[in-house]
Design an enzyme around this catalytic site. Structure first.
Site, mmCIF file in Angstrom:
data_model
loop_
_atom_site.group_PDB
_atom_site.id
_atom_site.type_symbol
_atom_site.label_atom_id
_atom_site.label_comp_id
_atom_site.label_asym_id
_atom_site.label_seq_id
_atom_site.Cartn_x
_atom_site.Cartn_y
_atom_site.Cartn_z
ATOM 1 N N GLU A 11 0.631 -0.893 0.289
ATOM 2 C CA GLU A 11 -0.452 0.053 0.121
ATOM 3 C C GLU A 11 0.952 1.190 -0.066
ATOM 4 O O GLU A 11 1.987 1.925 0.960
ATOM 5 C CB GLU A 11 -0.861 -0.005 1.144
ATOM 6 C CG GLU A 11 -1.810 1.191 2.114
ATOM 7 C CD GLU A 11 -2.137 1.624 2.858
ATOM 8 O OE1 GLU A 11 -2.912 0.059 3.056
ATOM 9 O OE2 GLU A 11 -2.338 2.379 3.426
ATOM 10 N N ARG B 173 1.111 10.357 0.344
ATOM 11 C CA ARG B 173 0.758 11.150 1.520
ATOM 12 C C ARG B 173 2.560 11.991 1.257
ATOM 13 O O ARG B 173 2.475 12.781 1.646
ATOM 14 C CB ARG B 173 1.325 10.910 2.636
ATOM 15 C CG ARG B 173 0.315 10.136 3.857
ATOM 16 C CD ARG B 173 1.058 9.413 4.864
ATOM 17 N NE ARG B 173 0.055 8.565 5.316
ATOM 18 C CZ ARG B 173 -0.046 7.614 6.181
ATOM 19 N NH1 ARG B 173 0.804 8.207 6.948
ATOM 20 N NH2 ARG B 173 -0.657 6.725 6.038
ATOM 21 N N LYS C 134 -10.580 -1.231 7.066
ATOM 22 C CA LYS C 134 -9.551 -0.987 7.609
ATOM 23 C C LYS C 134 -10.472 -0.664 8.716
ATOM 24 O O LYS C 134 -10.722 0.319 8.888
ATOM 25 C CB LYS C 134 -8.547 0.466 7.005
ATOM 26 C CG LYS C 134 -7.458 0.882 7.421
ATOM 27 C CD LYS C 134 -6.594 1.517 6.592
ATOM 28 C CE LYS C 134 -5.551 2.506 7.137
ATOM 29 N NZ LYS C 134 -4.858 3.321 6.855
HETATM 30 C C1 3PG Z 1 -1.277 4.611 8.111
HETATM 31 O O1 3PG Z 1 -1.678 5.260 7.616
HETATM 32 O O2 3PG Z 1 -2.693 3.028 7.665
HETATM 33 C C2 3PG Z 1 -0.641 4.411 9.185
HETATM 34 O O3 3PG Z 1 -0.903 5.488 9.067
HETATM 35 C C3 3PG Z 1 -0.053 3.116 9.249
HETATM 36 O O4 3PG Z 1 0.131 3.316 10.838
HETATM 37 P P1 3PG Z 1 1.491 3.034 12.030
HETATM 38 O O5 3PG Z 1 2.669 3.497 11.576
HETATM 39 O O6 3PG Z 1 1.049 2.298 13.403
HETATM 40 O O7 3PG Z 1 1.901 0.968 11.396
#
Ligand code: 3PG
Length: 209
Positions: free
Chosen positions: A42, A46, A130
């Site tokens: 994924e 960003r 999700k």
């Molecule tokens: C996301 O965008 O799905 C999260 O920011 C990922 O979360 P993590 O960095 O805590 O794994």
């Protein structure tokens, strides 16, 4: 290739949530994940180069299921689809975003953090979600309590999950896989330490063995 959101949850125990600053890193990074046995990535929208990174992986690493993450607007749905995204992930959902995602025909994992959000998404035909942000939204206790009244949902919890906690999340009956950024740490990507990413990927695949 994957045809439904439910299928996506079965590809790998962990969906790597990736931030790519330099699009030149995207292909070697995806190849490292693949060598580690992780066939899904994924790429979060960003960074200014995220769409280019996604397009590069879609073009150069056809064995990889590449999707767009952090999709928050209908315009991003369109950009992701045009870049060759095979699926979409969002942190939350609005009507306009759901409309655009459904219209794209791509498998879609919308984010939800409450039971009411989950029910609203099911009314749009979406029951593979999700759970975000997983730890701050109540963690395993919350998602486990949801399994009773909403047994038909399947989740990819993401947000605050680590190599240490992933197995406990995966043990929940309504969790198909988890998402997380720990497979592709920012310092490893900066250093182009693809071996380390391959190792982390390979450790994550063992979570379901
Ligand atoms: C996301 O965008 O799905 C999260 O920011 C990922 O979360 P993590 O960095 O805590 O794994």
């Amino acid at each position: 290739m994957t045809s439904t959101a439910r299928d996506l949850l079965a590809v790998s125990p962990v969906i790597p949530v990736v931030v790519v600053e330099d699009p030149a890193d995207a292909v070697p990074l995806a190849q490292a994940l693949l060598r580690g046995g992780v066939g899904i990535i994924e790429i979060t929208l960003r960074t200014p180069n995220a769409v280019a990174a996604l397009a590069a992986v879609a073009e150069a690493v056809p064995e990889m299921r590449v999707g767009a993450g952090t999709v928050t607007t209908p315009q991003q749905v369109e950009a992701a689809r045009n870049a060759g995204a095979g699926f979409l992930v969002s942190p939350g959902a609005t009507e306009a975003l759901v409309d655009a995602a459904l219209a794209s025909g791509l498998p879609f994992l919308p984010g939800a953090g409450t039971v009411s959000e989950m029910l609203a998404l099911r009314e749009r035909g979406l029951d593979t979600l999700k759970f975000f942000p997983a730890e701050p939204s109540g963690g395993r206790a919350y998602l486990s309590a949801v399994a009773g009244p909403l047994p038909d949902f399947a989740f990819c919890p993401t947000g605050g999950i680590s190599a240490g906690s992933a197995a406990d999340w995966l043990a929940l009956p309504n969790v198909g896989c988890v998402g997380g950024s720990w497979l592709t740490p920012a310092d490893a990507v900066r250093a182009r330490d693809w071996d380390r990413i391959e190792r982390l990927a390979s450790e994550s695949t063992a979570l379901r063995e």
